[in-house]
Design a protein around this motif. Structure first.
Motif, mmCIF file in Angstrom:
data_model
loop_
_atom_site.group_PDB
_atom_site.id
_atom_site.type_symbol
_atom_site.label_atom_id
_atom_site.label_comp_id
_atom_site.label_asym_id
_atom_site.label_seq_id
_atom_site.Cartn_x
_atom_site.Cartn_y
_atom_site.Cartn_z
ATOM 1 N N TYR A 118 11.727 -71.221 24.571
ATOM 2 C CA TYR A 118 13.070 -71.071 24.009
ATOM 3 C C TYR A 118 14.123 -71.628 24.973
ATOM 4 O O TYR A 118 14.073 -71.357 26.184
ATOM 5 C CB TYR A 118 13.387 -69.590 23.754
ATOM 6 C CG TYR A 118 12.484 -68.924 22.750
ATOM 7 C CD1 TYR A 118 12.311 -69.454 21.469
ATOM 8 C CD2 TYR A 118 11.807 -67.740 23.078
ATOM 9 C CE1 TYR A 118 11.479 -68.824 20.552
ATOM 10 C CE2 TYR A 118 10.991 -67.105 22.157
ATOM 11 C CZ TYR A 118 10.822 -67.658 20.897
ATOM 12 O OH TYR A 118 10.004 -67.038 19.984
ATOM 13 N N GLN A 151 22.280 -64.779 18.352
ATOM 14 C CA GLN A 151 21.368 -65.245 19.389
ATOM 15 C C GLN A 151 20.841 -64.049 20.186
ATOM 16 O O GLN A 151 21.554 -63.090 20.444
ATOM 17 C CB GLN A 151 22.076 -66.236 20.318
ATOM 18 C CG GLN A 151 22.345 -67.578 19.642
ATOM 19 C CD GLN A 151 23.090 -68.555 20.535
ATOM 20 O OE1 GLN A 151 23.631 -68.184 21.577
ATOM 21 N NE2 GLN A 151 23.132 -69.820 20.141
ATOM 22 N N THR A 276 19.588 -69.817 23.249
ATOM 23 C CA THR A 276 20.627 -70.577 22.531
ATOM 24 C C THR A 276 20.139 -71.170 21.209
ATOM 25 O O THR A 276 20.482 -72.297 20.849
ATOM 26 C CB THR A 276 21.190 -71.683 23.433
ATOM 27 O OG1 THR A 276 20.107 -72.494 23.928
ATOM 28 C CG2 THR A 276 21.955 -71.092 24.599
ATOM 29 N N THR A 277 19.340 -70.416 20.507
ATOM 30 C CA THR A 277 18.968 -70.750 19.140
ATOM 31 C C THR A 277 18.774 -69.433 18.403
ATOM 32 O O THR A 277 18.471 -68.415 19.017
ATOM 33 C CB THR A 277 17.679 -71.601 19.086
ATOM 34 O OG1 THR A 277 17.434 -72.014 17.740
ATOM 35 C CG2 THR A 277 16.473 -70.822 19.573
ATOM 36 N N THR A 278 18.956 -69.436 17.121
ATOM 37 C CA THR A 278 18.803 -68.211 16.335
ATOM 38 C C THR A 278 17.530 -68.270 15.510
ATOM 39 O O THR A 278 16.945 -69.337 15.310
ATOM 40 C CB THR A 278 20.007 -68.008 15.394
ATOM 41 O OG1 THR A 278 20.024 -69.088 14.434
ATOM 42 C CG2 THR A 278 21.310 -67.993 16.174
ATOM 43 N N GLU A 281 18.106 -70.528 12.557
ATOM 44 C CA GLU A 281 18.016 -71.961 12.878
ATOM 45 C C GLU A 281 16.571 -72.418 13.033
ATOM 46 O O GLU A 281 16.209 -73.534 12.645
ATOM 47 C CB GLU A 281 18.803 -72.248 14.162
ATOM 48 C CG GLU A 281 20.317 -72.141 13.986
ATOM 49 C CD GLU A 281 21.058 -72.258 15.305
ATOM 50 O OE1 GLU A 281 22.260 -72.566 15.272
ATOM 51 O OE2 GLU A 281 20.440 -72.026 16.370
ATOM 52 N N MET A 282 15.734 -71.563 13.587
ATOM 53 C CA MET A 282 14.341 -71.935 13.813
ATOM 54 C C MET A 282 13.527 -71.934 12.519
ATOM 55 O O MET A 282 12.580 -72.708 12.372
ATOM 56 C CB MET A 282 13.697 -70.980 14.822
ATOM 57 C CG MET A 282 14.268 -71.095 16.229
ATOM 58 S SD MET A 282 13.257 -70.266 17.460
ATOM 59 C CE MET A 282 11.794 -71.291 17.481
#
Length: 289
Positions: A118, A151, A276-278, A281-282
């Motif tokens: 991540y 996040q 820094t990604t949710t 988003e993934m």
């Protein structure tokens, strides 16, 4: 006033008389050294002992003066040494603080390596709600640094919480111990799912409650790792929450519940890592927690 003047005049006469006697004794001493007989005997009895006494007094005064100078020098050196001690104490405190910070940063580095898949950014905690626990707190990174709502946030050895609000240079984090927090978790070895509920009344005892774990043939024992599950809407899968410290079968005989010892010290948070990604988003979705 008259009595005072008389006393002052009397003191002057006494000093003058004493001085005169001393002078006479000195003359008598010099004279006695050159003659023999009665004068010599009187000198031996009176003047010479007085000379010795005066000499001893002079020596004593000299010693006192020398000791006084030595004392002044010692005080000066002591003041200098005290200043050095204060400086060394300050330097030692700074070194200790730097050591503790280095230890924390090393722990964050290990945590970063644990979840290397991540992307992350480090942040410092700059504020918190009232109370002893970091149930809701503020960090010094915001939207300008790529921080977004939902996040996930890490510290210690695992999950701290989730970002709930952002500004250009700050963000608010809700910890998993907060009363309004619910996290979908699972036992790592069996994948049995559960709900980890925040409860500030429990964290003082060093534990978090979990519930709604299916009562089946799978053995979930004390020491089992509880991580975020794959069905969580907002939490990424596999983030360590803590270790089972107690587990019991519920009265309905269908589910199990118990307590977890968290892997984060929620009383002393200074630095965190923000993924820094949710989850949305993934996964390409946009669901609510």
């Amino acid at each position: 006033m008259k009595k005072k003047n008389q006393k002052s005049r009397s003191n002057k006469y006494w000093l003058l008389g004493t001085s005169l006697v001393c002078v006479l004794l000195m003359i008598f001493s010099v004279f006695a050294e050159k003659v023999e007989g009665p004068f010599r005997g009187v000198a031996d009895i009176t003047v010479i002992p007085m000379q010795k006494g005066i000499s001893q007094i002079g020596t004593w005064i000299g010693d006192v003066s020398e000791n006084f100078e030595t004392l002044k020098q010692l005080k000066k050196e002591n003041k200098k040494l005290q200043k050095q001690v204060d400086q060394l104490t300050t330097e030692n405190s700074n070194l200790q603080e730097e050591k503790y910070e280095l230890d924390r940063l090393q722990d964050l580095y290990k945590l970063d390596q644990t979840y290397a898949e991540y992307p992350k950014v480090g942040a410092r905690v700059i504020g918190k709600d009232s109370g002893n626990w970091f149930s809701t707190f503020t960090i010094d990174k915001g939207s300008n640094d790529g921080i977004k709502v939902d996040q996930n946030v890490l510290a210690g050895s695992g999950l701290v919480g989730i970002v709930t609000q952002t500004g250009p240079t700050w963000a608010t984090v809700r910890a998993i111990i907060d009363d309004s927090s619910n996290v979908s978790g699972m036992a790592l070895s069996t994948s049995d799912k559960c709900i980890v509920r925040g409860d500030l009344s429990l964290i003082g005892e060093g534990k978090i409650r979990f519930e709604q774990m299916e009562n089946n043939d799978h053995d979930v024992e004390v020491g089992e790792q509880i991580v975020t599950s794959h069905i969580s809407d907002k939490y990424l899968q596999g983030l360590l929450i803590g270790y089972v410290s107690e587990i019991n079968v519920d009265a309905n005989n269908l589910t199990r519940s118990g307590y977890i010892t968290p892997v984060v010290d929620f009383k002393n948070l200074q630095e965190v890592l923000v993924i820094t990604t949710t989850k949305a988003e993934m996964t390409g979705t946009d669901q609510s927690e």
